[in-house]
Design a protein around this motif. Sequence first.
Motif, short mmCIF file in Angstrom:
data_model
loop_
_atom_site.label_atom_id
_atom_site.label_comp_id
_atom_site.label_asym_id
_atom_site.label_seq_id
_atom_site.Cartn_x
_atom_site.Cartn_y
_atom_site.Cartn_z
N ALA A 186 -11.21 3.25 -6.26
CA ALA A 186 -10.57 1.99 -6.15
C ALA A 186 -10.04 2.08 -4.47
N VAL A 187 -9.62 3.25 -4.03
CA VAL A 187 -8.99 3.23 -2.56
C VAL A 187 -10.23 3.38 -1.90
N ARG A 216 -8.70 6.13 -9.43
CA ARG A 216 -7.88 5.74 -8.51
C ARG A 216 -8.60 5.88 -6.99
N MET A 227 -9.11 10.22 -14.58
CA MET A 227 -8.26 9.09 -14.14
C MET A 227 -7.94 9.05 -12.64
N TRP A 254 0.69 -1.39 -0.06
CA TRP A 254 0.00 0.03 -0.01
C TRP A 254 0.77 1.32 0.02
N SER A 268 0.61 4.16 -7.91
CA SER A 268 -0.91 4.04 -8.55
C SER A 268 -1.64 5.26 -8.06
N VAL A 269 -1.56 5.80 -7.12
CA VAL A 269 -2.56 7.06 -6.87
C VAL A 269 -1.65 8.27 -7.17
N ASP A 270 -0.51 8.66 -6.55
CA ASP A 270 0.13 10.11 -6.76
C ASP A 270 0.31 10.43 -8.06
N GLU A 286 1.33 -4.33 -6.56
CA GLU A 286 2.38 -3.38 -7.02
C GLU A 286 3.67 -4.00 -7.40
N ALA A 298 1.54 1.44 -3.54
CA ALA A 298 0.43 1.87 -4.23
C ALA A 298 0.12 3.36 -4.06
N LYS A 305 -4.72 -3.90 -11.63
CA LYS A 305 -3.74 -3.82 -12.74
C LYS A 305 -2.83 -5.12 -12.82
#
Lengths: 219, 219
Positions: free
Chosen positions: A147-148, A144, A140, A102, A109-111, B73, A105, B60
């Motif tokens: 998803a969180v 994300r 986009m 995480w 994946s988020v930043d 990840e 992630a 993903k």
Amino acid sequence: MPTKARITALRCAPVRFQGQVRDLAVRWVLEEAGIAYDVRLVGPEEQNSPAYRALHPFGKVPAYEDGDVALFESGAIVMHIAEKTPPLLPEEPAARARAKAWVFAALNSVDPDIIALGDIDHFAADEAWAKQRRPALAAMVQARLDAVAAYLAGREYLVDRFGAADIMMIMVLTALRHTTMIADMPTLRAYRDRCEARPAFQRALKGQLDAFAQGVTSS
Amino acid sequence: MPTKARITALRCAPVRFQGQVRDLAVRWVLEEAGIAYDVRLVGPEEQNSPAYRALHPFGKVPAYEDGDVALFESGAIVMHIAEKTPPLLPEEPAARARAKAWVFAALNSVDPDIIALGDIDHFAADEAWAKQRRPALAAMVQARLDAVAAYLAGREYLVDRFGAADIMMIMVLTALRHTTMIADMPTLRAYRDRCEARPAFQRALKGQLDAFAQGVTSS
């Protein structure tokens, strides 16, 4: 290397970025861990100097030093401190590994889309390309965030109890402060408020804001 | 959970992305570690399923499972395998922490702008906003590449000897394959060629390409 922990932070930043520069995450994890630290404020000239680049190859903040290590990248520093601070990462190996996932992630994946959205809103809002690009980029980011939020449904924190993953995720979400995207999502809003209510976060935030306000360094 | 290591990879991808999907990094670290693994190919429908989202909250690839952990990840998975594989992270604590910092740096300081540049070149090259945006974005990518090259000057690898940091950095740089940015920088070009010449990289790359070519799964 200093024996007491020491971090670098920016001497100056526009008001809209105060409270979201990445040393906040490192201050926060150090406050949670009860580790005393000094802050050295740096500006562009030092950040581009060979001495600083030896500490932080990209010239950013924060860099971190203590008697044992010299580190850069907020994610790496948060992970390093958390690994020495039992409450901030689960003890059980599988949960510990997933907590670390995480942290990655949040940062990978988020930043990135959030940073790109901020780049538009803060630096290019009036440019034609930005106006054309923003809707797709915002979508986009929203995907994300969805998803969180889906993962957090029914959970208080990303992994069992508050820890390194939450510090990194909240740090990343902070860059949406100029939007209503978090406020508009009850699960994420409650999660953010729960994490930011922690005294350690409040001390970290005050530390960053005070440094900008005073322009003085504690070391 | 399966006792043998198992990863997920994409069933289909445009040819231009074949060889740069992120399961490549996980295949590579597993090949370096000599860990046998199965590959399960997934498509959009499964990626959006609740079962897959339980394994990978963002839907993903890659996801990773073995008898002990279930992870997502690529950075987290590479780090997890490397932590169990002595040659891939230094033993000495300070060097080990700094190697981990480079894993984060690849993913959070180098990757985001490269991904954004790829988004333009692959998906929006003819759009007006992309033409306006690209020069500034390419300059941002170049600045990060310059920082990596400056650090690598006189070094063969990011940390003493080949390891997790190099796997992640090369994975990130792979997304510039459609440009000449790496080829134009002798230090980075030599670094990339040195890392990609490793038999484990070649096996990992062949594994990803073969899966796309055959559309079959090994498990």
